[in-house]
Design an enzyme around this catalytic site. Structure first.
Site, mmCIF file in Angstrom:
data_model
loop_
_atom_site.group_PDB
_atom_site.id
_atom_site.type_symbol
_atom_site.label_atom_id
_atom_site.label_comp_id
_atom_site.label_asym_id
_atom_site.label_seq_id
_atom_site.Cartn_x
_atom_site.Cartn_y
_atom_site.Cartn_z
ATOM 1 N N ARG A 84 0.843 -1.198 0.000
ATOM 2 C CA ARG A 84 0.000 0.000 0.000
ATOM 3 C C ARG A 84 0.875 1.244 0.000
ATOM 4 N NH1 ARG A 84 -2.653 3.342 4.602
ATOM 5 N NH2 ARG A 84 -3.767 4.836 3.312
ATOM 6 N N TYR A 312 -4.486 1.914 15.436
ATOM 7 C CA TYR A 312 -3.287 1.985 16.271
ATOM 8 C C TYR A 312 -3.607 1.896 17.753
ATOM 9 C CZ TYR A 312 -0.826 3.715 12.154
ATOM 10 O OH TYR A 312 -0.272 3.828 10.907
ATOM 11 N N VAL A 372 -5.581 -1.352 6.735
ATOM 12 C CA VAL A 372 -4.539 -0.807 5.872
ATOM 13 C C VAL A 372 -3.439 -0.074 6.650
ATOM 14 C CG1 VAL A 372 -5.996 -0.749 3.808
ATOM 15 C CG2 VAL A 372 -5.908 1.242 5.323
ATOM 16 N N GLU A 373 -3.559 -0.010 7.970
ATOM 17 C CA GLU A 373 -2.471 0.488 8.817
ATOM 18 C C GLU A 373 -2.665 -0.085 10.215
ATOM 19 O OE1 GLU A 373 -1.735 4.726 9.034
ATOM 20 O OE2 GLU A 373 -2.196 4.965 6.903
ATOM 21 N N ASN A 374 -1.524 -0.448 10.821
ATOM 22 C CA ASN A 374 -1.499 -0.876 12.214
ATOM 23 C C ASN A 374 -0.012 -0.943 12.533
ATOM 24 O OD1 ASN A 374 -1.503 -4.010 13.852
ATOM 25 N ND2 ASN A 374 -2.456 -2.206 14.722
#
Ligand code: P53
Length: 474
Positions: A84, A312, A372-374
């Protein structure tokens, strides 16, 4: 049960945080190019253009622009099946309002995507990730101006046409809901190119900008589906669930209203219309927004295919004002949750919260999800030439376990998982290099010193076996 066979295991980055080459190939100045380096607890400054003598960390970033071939080979060794990143709007339209795109910029992403595909890595692309052309800020006032819708849609259509056979998964606006915190300067500027007068009422300006973005997003989704019916185009929401501080009914209600203020954006993306709680709020506050019938039709005609989101941390809130509106000020009202730990930057670590939000999205929208984010921002120390980032492995492992439970036990449909900044890059919030998320170390410090050499951390080997086992070996 297990994750689906075609589960996308990836890594996530954004153009402005890793590419560098800020003037290469005719690129224009973006909002990220006028933000100085900050520090833990010290906000980045937004300067009036690029000024001499300032440290702008995104100008060079990690020089991916010149090193992407070797980097992608390393991503392939890690085993990624997707990558990504975003397309820097300013490489394609340096000022944002041009009629014709910049061919050198288009060619760069052709080459980059070809390189990914050569290694069996599917590009997953965000159209606007905190990097709009700075010219649109100075000449148009950013997204407070309706004209920016057309500029964005033109950009989206240009890249959809160009990369229609190379990219399937797209997202329109990264973390469009960060601007729910309109009090601090960071989110309105990075989301929407907004700068405010000293005495300006910021809140309705933010809602107006977000409305134009939602219309632009919907128009892009519709055009994208016409260009290639196989396109999967998602929203991208920064998901930080807001828990009530106690079981006191007023705390519960406060948390619900706070969630509405942060998540009405995804309601519009998914349902194609405004939820009544937010229009009632506009009415109560006397906000009269420019919202036309044509806008409403656009919103209805361009709903998203999946929910892309970042996760997060979780937040918590306590009712303090005792009013009937339960009005929420994100910059002031969040409290520390004593039941969870926090990172050095105060981000509260809450793996179970990931399962909770996956259920929340699933209940509300019944659409596939894509994490799509962590990730875990931490200071890494090189000891005997190696970084033993066991703390990062522990964070990612705990989150992947919860993600699997959401799929296995709760029946959530999940497309993939792309941990943030899997190659060290410039922090968005602070501009630091020191706040590292990577499994790949990049030798560079906050002042910009270092060889830019890449090396593997312990988490690289760990994630490699996670991917190879489709999440079975953690
Ligand atoms: P940094 C705030 C809260 C949650 C996610 O953030 C956020 C932010 C903005 O700082 O941003 C996302 O680098 C964003 C990325 C960013 C990443 O999270 O501040 O999509 O661009 O780098 C991590 O530690």
């Amino acid at each position: 049960m297990a994750l689906r066979k075609d589960f996308l295991w990836g890594g996530a980055v954004a153009a402005h945080q890793l590419e560098g080459g800020w003037q290469a190939g005719g690129k224009g100045v973006s909002v990220a190019d006028v933000m100085t380096v900050g520090a833990n607890g010290v906000a980045r400054r937004i300067t009036d253009g690029v000024l001499p003598g300032e440290n702008y960390p995104n100008h060079e970033a990690i020089d991916f622009y010149h090193r992407y071939k070797a980097d992608i080979a390393l991503f392939a060794e890690l085993g990624l099946t997707c990558f990504r990143t975003s397309i820097a709007w300013t490489r394609i339209f340096p000022k944002g309002d041009e009629a014709a795109p910049n061919e050198a910029g288009l060619q760069f992403y052709d080459d980059l995507f070809d390189e990914c595909l050569k290694h069996g890595i599917a590009p997953v692309i965000t159209l606007s990730h905190f990097e709009m052309p700075y010219h649109l800020v100075t000449e148009y006032g950013g997204w407070r101006n309706r004209k920016v819708i057309d500029f964005f849609v033109h950009f989206a259509e240009t890249v959809f046409r160009r990369y229609k056979d190379k990219v399937t998964y797209w997202m329109t606006f990264n973390e469009i809901n960060n601007q729910a915190n309109y009090v601090d300067d960071f989110a309105p500027f990075t989301n929407s190119g907004l700068k405010f007068e000293a005495d300006e009422d910021r809140e309705p300006v933010m809602y107006q900008a977000a409305h134009y973005e939602l219309v632009a997003s919907a128009r892009a989704v519709k055009i994208g589906h016409e260009i290639n019916p196989d396109f999967q185009i998602g929203s991208m929401i920064a998901m930080c669930p807001i828990y009530p501080a106690t079981m006191k009914p007023r705390d519960i209600m406060k948390a619900q209203v706070a969630m509405q203020r942060r998540y009405w954006f995804s309601d519009v993306h998914v349902r194609g219309h405004y939820p009544s709680y937010i229009t009632a709020y506009f009415k109560r506050r006397g906000f009269t927004l420019d919202m036309t019938e044509a806008d409403k039709q656009d919103l209805a005609a361009g709903t998203v295919d999946y929910i892309g989101f970042s996760y997060y941390m979780s937040f918590a809130v306590k009712d303090t004002d005792n009013g009937a509106g339960f009005d929420y000020d994100e910059a002031k009202e969040l409290i520390r949750n004593p039941y969870v730990e926090a990172s050095d930057w105060g981000w509260q670590i809450d793996p179970l919260g990931l399962r909770y939000v996956m259920n929340w999205f699933n209940e509300r929208y019944e659409l596939p999800l894509f994490i799509v984010e962590n990730g875990f921002g931490a200071v890494d120390e090189v000891v005997d030439g190696k970084i033993q980032d066991t703390y990062r492995i522990a964070y990612l492992k705990a989150h992947i376990e919860q993600m699997k439970d959401a799929v296995d036990i709760d029946g959530v449909e999940l497309i993939g998982y792309t941990p943030w900044g899997f190659i060290d890059l410039v922090s968005a919030g602070t501009g630091e290099m020191k706040k590292r998320y990577g499994m790949i170390y990049v030798d560079k410090d906050n002042e910009g010193n270092g060889t830019l050499n890449r090396s593997k951390k312990a988490s690289f080997d760990w994630y490699q076996q996670v991917i190879a086992s489709n999440g079975e070996v953690l």
